[in-house]
Scaffold this motif. Structure first.
Motif, short mmCIF file in Angstrom:
data_model
loop_
_atom_site.label_atom_id
_atom_site.label_comp_id
_atom_site.label_asym_id
_atom_site.label_seq_id
_atom_site.Cartn_x
_atom_site.Cartn_y
_atom_site.Cartn_z
N LYS A 144 100.84 3.32 -78.98
CA LYS A 144 102.53 3.56 -78.35
C LYS A 144 103.47 2.70 -77.88
O LYS A 144 102.42 2.59 -76.52
CB LYS A 144 101.84 4.50 -77.34
CG LYS A 144 101.81 6.12 -78.12
CD LYS A 144 101.30 7.26 -77.18
CE LYS A 144 100.84 8.38 -77.81
NZ LYS A 144 100.81 9.59 -76.31
N LEU A 145 104.14 2.46 -77.41
CA LEU A 145 105.61 2.08 -76.71
C LEU A 145 106.23 2.23 -76.81
O LEU A 145 106.74 3.55 -77.73
CB LEU A 145 105.26 0.24 -78.05
CG LEU A 145 105.50 0.72 -78.90
CD1 LEU A 145 107.20 0.77 -79.58
CD2 LEU A 145 105.23 -0.64 -80.47
N TYR A 146 107.45 1.55 -76.13
CA TYR A 146 108.40 2.36 -75.32
C TYR A 146 109.47 1.30 -75.67
O TYR A 146 109.89 0.22 -75.48
CB TYR A 146 108.45 2.35 -74.07
CG TYR A 146 109.47 3.54 -72.59
CD1 TYR A 146 109.40 4.80 -73.65
CD2 TYR A 146 110.64 2.85 -72.38
CE1 TYR A 146 110.03 5.54 -72.70
CE2 TYR A 146 111.46 3.32 -72.05
CZ TYR A 146 111.62 4.89 -72.09
OH TYR A 146 112.73 5.71 -71.22
N ILE A 147 110.83 1.99 -76.16
CA ILE A 147 111.67 1.26 -76.78
C ILE A 147 112.79 1.93 -75.12
O ILE A 147 112.92 3.21 -75.44
CB ILE A 147 112.20 1.46 -77.72
CG1 ILE A 147 110.97 0.81 -78.69
CG2 ILE A 147 113.41 0.57 -78.39
CD1 ILE A 147 111.32 -0.01 -78.74
N SER A 148 113.51 1.64 -74.63
CA SER A 148 114.57 1.59 -74.20
C SER A 148 115.71 1.74 -75.00
O SER A 148 116.34 2.79 -74.04
CB SER A 148 115.17 0.56 -72.49
OG SER A 148 115.78 1.53 -71.86
N ASN A 149 116.26 0.96 -75.37
CA ASN A 149 117.65 1.76 -76.81
C ASN A 149 117.65 1.16 -77.54
O ASN A 149 117.90 0.21 -78.11
CB ASN A 149 118.34 0.88 -75.46
CG ASN A 149 119.93 1.00 -76.30
OD1 ASN A 149 120.53 1.58 -77.24
ND2 ASN A 149 120.84 -0.24 -75.66
N ALA A 150 117.56 1.82 -78.38
CA ALA A 150 116.55 1.93 -79.85
C ALA A 150 118.56 1.11 -80.77
O ALA A 150 117.94 1.52 -82.16
CB ALA A 150 116.17 2.72 -80.25
N THR A 151 119.11 1.83 -80.38
CA THR A 151 120.49 1.87 -80.69
C THR A 151 121.17 0.15 -80.82
O THR A 151 121.44 0.12 -82.21
CB THR A 151 121.42 2.92 -80.48
OG1 THR A 151 122.04 2.08 -78.48
CG2 THR A 151 121.65 4.50 -80.16
N VAL A 152 120.07 -0.28 -80.40
CA VAL A 152 120.47 -2.14 -80.51
C VAL A 152 120.14 -3.23 -81.32
O VAL A 152 120.09 -3.60 -82.01
CB VAL A 152 121.20 -2.86 -79.15
CG1 VAL A 152 122.06 -2.42 -78.48
CG2 VAL A 152 119.59 -2.79 -78.56
N ASN A 188 107.62 5.81 -78.47
CA ASN A 188 107.19 5.75 -80.48
C ASN A 188 105.92 5.15 -81.02
O ASN A 188 104.90 4.33 -79.81
CB ASN A 188 107.88 4.36 -80.64
CG ASN A 188 108.69 4.22 -80.83
OD1 ASN A 188 109.89 4.39 -81.32
ND2 ASN A 188 109.91 4.06 -79.35
N GLU A 189 105.47 5.96 -81.35
CA GLU A 189 103.74 6.15 -81.65
C GLU A 189 103.41 5.78 -83.09
O GLU A 189 103.90 5.98 -83.91
CB GLU A 189 103.09 7.87 -81.75
CG GLU A 189 101.37 7.70 -81.88
CD GLU A 189 100.64 8.23 -81.98
OE1 GLU A 189 99.80 8.84 -81.79
OE2 GLU A 189 101.16 9.73 -81.54
N VAL A 190 103.05 4.21 -83.17
CA VAL A 190 103.05 3.69 -84.74
C VAL A 190 101.64 3.39 -85.66
O VAL A 190 100.76 3.16 -84.60
CB VAL A 190 102.90 1.70 -84.37
CG1 VAL A 190 103.10 1.41 -85.84
CG2 VAL A 190 104.39 2.16 -83.59
N VAL A 191 101.12 4.69 -86.14
CA VAL A 191 100.29 4.70 -86.63
C VAL A 191 99.38 3.81 -87.18
O VAL A 191 100.65 3.43 -88.67
CB VAL A 191 99.60 6.10 -87.57
CG1 VAL A 191 98.83 6.85 -88.33
CG2 VAL A 191 100.41 6.85 -86.44
N LEU A 192 98.67 2.68 -87.50
CA LEU A 192 98.06 2.00 -88.19
C LEU A 192 97.83 2.21 -89.68
O LEU A 192 97.67 3.86 -90.07
CB LEU A 192 97.11 0.96 -87.70
CG LEU A 192 97.63 0.41 -86.48
CD1 LEU A 192 97.65 0.87 -85.51
CD2 LEU A 192 96.08 -0.30 -86.30
N THR A 193 99.12 1.52 -90.83
CA THR A 193 97.80 1.81 -92.21
C THR A 193 96.74 2.16 -92.68
O THR A 193 96.09 2.30 -92.82
CB THR A 193 99.18 1.29 -92.84
OG1 THR A 193 100.58 0.72 -92.79
CG2 THR A 193 98.73 1.15 -93.95
N THR A 194 96.38 0.74 -91.50
CA THR A 194 94.44 0.95 -92.03
C THR A 194 94.12 0.89 -90.33
O THR A 194 94.41 -0.62 -89.58
CB THR A 194 94.51 -0.24 -92.74
OG1 THR A 194 94.99 -0.48 -94.50
CG2 THR A 194 92.73 -0.83 -92.94
N PRO A 195 93.62 1.50 -89.77
CA PRO A 195 92.32 1.35 -88.68
C PRO A 195 92.15 -0.61 -88.32
O PRO A 195 92.04 -0.71 -89.22
CB PRO A 195 91.47 1.72 -88.33
CG PRO A 195 91.95 2.94 -89.79
CD PRO A 195 92.92 2.34 -90.48
#
Length: 136
Positions: A53-61, A90-97
């Motif tokens: 999980k990671l945090y994006i403050s302004n995704a529009t840019v 944003n939760e990025v699920v890994l394609t392969t653990p």
């Protein structure tokens, strides 16, 4: 059958609050550091990383984004996985653990931006040395 154990590691001190950046077109990377003294125990237990999980403050840019995991300071890549950035968590699920190694881990993301302040940060004034590794 073994039971799956879900756990989390993080360096947030307070709630996500704002964003940092250069307010110009750039490529930014931000990472948290997890020392080998922490990762070794997870390696011995056979644990894997399945999502970040990671945090994006302004995704529009943000024009492109990738989750990145290194075993050192940006030289030995263990994983690079593109994702579509959204505002907030944003939760990025890994394609392969990813099997957790015995080496240190630098876990973070790289974004290409048109400007603004997209790199999420909390409002804490407490220094967290392992949680604020970035290059601008």
């Amino acid at each position: 059958m073994p039971k799956a154990i879900v756990d989390s590691l993080h360096y947030d001190v307070t709630d996500n609050y704002d964003g940092i950046g250069t307010n110009a077109a750039a490529t930014h990377g931000v990472y948290c550091y997890y020392p080998a003294s922490l990762t070794s125990a997870h390696n011995a237990a056979g644990n894997t990383i399945t999502s970040v999980k990671l945090y994006i403050s302004n995704a529009t840019v943000v024009t492109s984004a990738a989750l990145k995991i290194f075993s050192d300071q940006g030289v030995t890549s263990l994983l690079s996985q593109p994702f579509t950035a959204v505002e907030g968590w944003n939760e990025v699920v890994l394609t392969t653990p990813l099997a957790i190694p015995t080496t240190p881990l630098y876990i973070g993301y790289e974004v290409v931006v048109t400007g603004g302040y997209p790199l999420g940060c909390d409002s804490s004034t407490v220094s967290v040395p392992n949680g604020k590794l970035d290059y601008l």
